[in-house]
Design an enzyme around this catalytic site. Structure first.
Site, PDB file in Angstrom:
ATOM      1  NE  ARG A  92      10.897  10.219  18.070  1.00  0.00           N
ATOM      2  CZ  ARG A  92      10.100   9.185  18.338  1.00  0.00           C
ATOM      3  NH1 ARG A  92       9.899   8.257  17.417  1.00  0.00           N
ATOM      4  NH2 ARG A  92       9.518   9.065  19.514  1.00  0.00           N
ATOM      5  CG  HIS A 137       5.656   8.491  13.380  1.00  0.00           C
ATOM      6  ND1 HIS A 137       6.254   9.638  13.848  1.00  0.00           N
ATOM      7  CD2 HIS A 137       6.045   7.504  14.238  1.00  0.00           C
ATOM      8  CE1 HIS A 137       6.960   9.364  14.934  1.00  0.00           C
ATOM      9  NE2 HIS A 137       6.846   8.067  15.183  1.00  0.00           N
ATOM     10  CD  GLU A 139       6.957  12.144  11.839  1.00  0.00           C
ATOM     11  OE1 GLU A 139       5.983  12.132  12.631  1.00  0.00           O
ATOM     12  OE2 GLU A 139       7.796  11.250  11.806  1.00  0.00           O
TER      13      GLU A 139
END
Length: 337
Positions: free
Chosen positions: A252, A299, A281
């Site tokens: 993360r 991602h 993000e």
């Protein structure tokens, strides 16, 4: 305050399910066959008003990491909402405490993306020191003049020390892969692995994270994002990394202080980074985009057909168990980490 472990839900016939993002067709079709399901087949992320409307009139919400299910949204939820069946393992986007106070069960989908994420991590571990992204761009640019003894020199990874931060399922899967590439395995975890497992992985435990960071040649992060892990790799800890070190993050974005990372890269205090996740993000710091020694992927660590379908099946299993009046197998408790 309801304790959902002690009091499993009552049976719910044909629960109304709202899915916030487009899932694989096979998963959406199965959801519609089993439940009164509304799928987001257009895959436009719901805005806050749409999320609130959905939560006001459904039994089960199936969100993803892109949905911020905070305390205010949970407070506005209708009384019939009793299950948030998250599509994905991470639940840092859901206020677990607020959900528990409302008697809403939260589930996730652990285990199904381990191999996919480990594969992506290993790809980054190889690609950054060997400058694969730079080489690919050079070929596409049309300016490559052919092989030369000094062209595109990188570093081999065999014989280097890999520091794994977080030795859960994914960390262990990365360790197995890394051993085949000749890396020595070092790890930091809140709890030391059993001796038998350490021996199988040929892994050395570091009780102190700072010690691991100071000893590693490549650092890869595999921790969930929660209050304890946010900015775990902060400016002070980034300064512990030696200049030849590569930092890999496919967990993360919030685990790493991105500003501090960029400062270190710009100053030449790190050799490079491989990043599949970002602090804000989908926005990415333009300074990171300008770094040639950073391999960046959108991602996509879990982005396989097999992984997405397996995740959907986990969601369905959790909903079915809940609807039948049983505690779902993947219930997340407030102290999840």
């Amino acid at each position: 305050m309801p304790d959902m472990r002690a009091h499993p839900p009552t049976r719910v016939a044909n629960p109304k399910v709202v899915v916030t993002r487009e899932l694989p067709d096979a998963v959406m079709d199965r959801l519609e066959a089993l439940f009164d399901a509304t799928n987001n087949r257009g895959d436009q992320a719901m805005d806050r008003a749409q999320l609130a409307a959905a939560m006001a009139d459904c039994d089960v919400l199936v969100p993803t990491v892109t949905d911020d299910i905070d305390a205010d949204l949970i407070a506005q939820a209708g009384d019939r909402l009793k299950l948030i069946a998250n599509f994905g393992a991470g639940v840092n986007h859901i206020d677990l405490k607020a959900a528990r106070q409302r008697g809403i069960i939260v589930t996730n989908t652990p285990g199904v993306l381990t191999e996919d994420t480990a594969d992506m991590t290993m790809a980054l571990i190889v690609s950054v020191p060997r400058r694969l992204a730079e080489g690919e761009k050079l070929v596409r640019s049309g300016t490559w003049n052919g092989w030369s003894p000094g062209g595109m020199l990188g570093h081999r990874i065999g014989g280097k020390a890999l520091g794994i931060v977080g030795m859960g399922r994914i960390g262990q899967a990365v360790a197995l892969r890394a051993r085949a590439f000749g890396l020595s395995i070092h790890y930091y975890n809140r709890h030391r692995l059993p001796a038998v497992l350490e021996a199988q992985l040929a892994a050395t435990w570091h009780a102190n994270l700072d010690d691991l960071l100071a000893a590693a040649d490549i650092v890869t992060i595999h921790t969930p994002l929660n209050p304890d892990s946010r900015d775990l790799i902060d400016r002070r800890r980034i300064a512990l990394l030696r200049p030849h070190v590569y930092l890999i993050n496919a967990s993360r974005g919030g685990v790493v202080d991105e500003d501090a990372l960029v400062d270190a890269l710009e100053a030449g205090r790190l050799a490079g980074a491989g990043l599949d996740v970002w602090e804000h993000e989908p926005r990415i710091d333009p300074r990171l985009l300008a770094q040639p020694n950073v391999v960046m992927t959108p991602h996509m660590g879990s982005a396989t057909y097999e992984g997405r379908i397996a995740t959907g099946e986990k969601v369905i299993q959790n909903i079915r168990m809940w609807a039948d009046g049983h505690r779902p197998p993947d219930q997340v408790l407030e102290g999840w980490a």
